[in-house]
Design a protein around this motif. Sequence first.
Motif, mmCIF file in Angstrom:
data_model
loop_
_atom_site.group_PDB
_atom_site.id
_atom_site.type_symbol
_atom_site.label_atom_id
_atom_site.label_comp_id
_atom_site.label_asym_id
_atom_site.label_seq_id
_atom_site.Cartn_x
_atom_site.Cartn_y
_atom_site.Cartn_z
ATOM 1 N N GLU A 89 0.834 -1.212 0.000
ATOM 2 C CA GLU A 89 0.000 0.000 0.000
ATOM 3 C C GLU A 89 0.864 1.257 0.000
ATOM 4 O O GLU A 89 0.563 2.231 -0.715
ATOM 5 N N THR A 93 1.057 3.648 -3.196
ATOM 6 C CA THR A 93 0.746 5.078 -3.084
ATOM 7 C C THR A 93 1.847 5.915 -3.728
ATOM 8 O O THR A 93 1.572 6.850 -4.499
ATOM 9 N N TYR A 141 0.809 -8.688 -4.603
ATOM 10 C CA TYR A 141 -0.020 -7.494 -4.401
ATOM 11 C C TYR A 141 0.176 -6.470 -5.515
ATOM 12 O O TYR A 141 -0.714 -5.648 -5.754
ATOM 13 N N ALA A 153 -4.087 -4.756 -2.566
ATOM 14 C CA ALA A 153 -3.416 -3.524 -2.146
ATOM 15 C C ALA A 153 -4.017 -2.377 -2.951
ATOM 16 O O ALA A 153 -3.937 -2.362 -4.177
ATOM 17 N N GLY A 156 -1.852 -0.068 -5.359
ATOM 18 C CA GLY A 156 -0.772 -1.049 -5.452
ATOM 19 C C GLY A 156 -1.044 -2.092 -6.509
ATOM 20 O O GLY A 156 -0.178 -2.402 -7.318
#
Length: 328
Positions: A89, A93, A141, A153, A156
Amino acid sequence: MVRLSVLDLAPIVVGASAADAFRNTLDLARHAERWGFKRYWLAEHHNMPGVASAATSIVIGYVAAGTSAIRVGAGGVMLPNHSPLVVAEQFGTLESLFPGRIDLGLGRAPGTDPNTARALRRRADLDADTFPRDVVELQAYFRDPAPGQLIRAVPGAGLKVPIWLLGSSLFSAQLAAALGLPFAFASHFAPDLLMEALAIYRSEFRPSESLSAPYTMAGVSLVAADTDAAARRLFTSLQIQFVNLRRGRPGQLNPPVDSLEGLWSPAERAGVEHALRYAIVGSPDAVRRGLETFAADTGVDELMITSQIHDHAARLRSYEIAAAAARR
């Protein structure tokens, strides 16, 4: 000449603060971008009075926002300190904010002392045996989500953030080869197994969707100045830092001294010189020769340069000299 990149520990020097360290980090990153360095990586360390980059993903975002083209990443995130989902994550981001510029280097050491590692992980077991499984989970992920996948995610999923494995032993070399990932060796402080790790990685490498052929990086401590004598003096700050770390008293980065006589024992001197045996210290000509020799001896694709220098202007000059040497 081999490609050059920057490893920044965001040093907090004696007489300064973490805020000063972050300002210097961004200033160095902007210079590194202009000088042609390929990447700018920050390292995760905890409970270290001289290292400001504990919240590594936040500092990466700060550097990426203040630059425009250079790749920015972690060298590395110590994966056993975190759940793979949280790392996905965070770096999802970052990749969403700065597309095509984010790298994720992963290590399996704690990046700190055992007591702090327990505080980070909230458990007594500090075993890193789950590292291979955690790397594979993290990779998943970043792939496109599968139908019926229960945990994603966000952000992600589907972003395919480049993953590197970092190491100072043979373990991560073997894992990087098995997973088909690029491999970086921490020869700037752990030189002993460099050649063997590179040989194992290259011989056992299996192509993957991430990487079709082996890609290697090695860390090098480098202190450059306009004269050999000036560089050797600047280098004493790093030597003192190593001595203090081995004494169990890590601290802020000290100013250089004219002589280390009386500041270390013969055994400490031998240990520091062994750990830093690949360090390149000297004038522009000495640095050029040192970089050429190290690159030729190792055959690595990229060098990750770290310059632990107390004075910020002198630190900038050191990286400037390294960049000029790589262009010749």
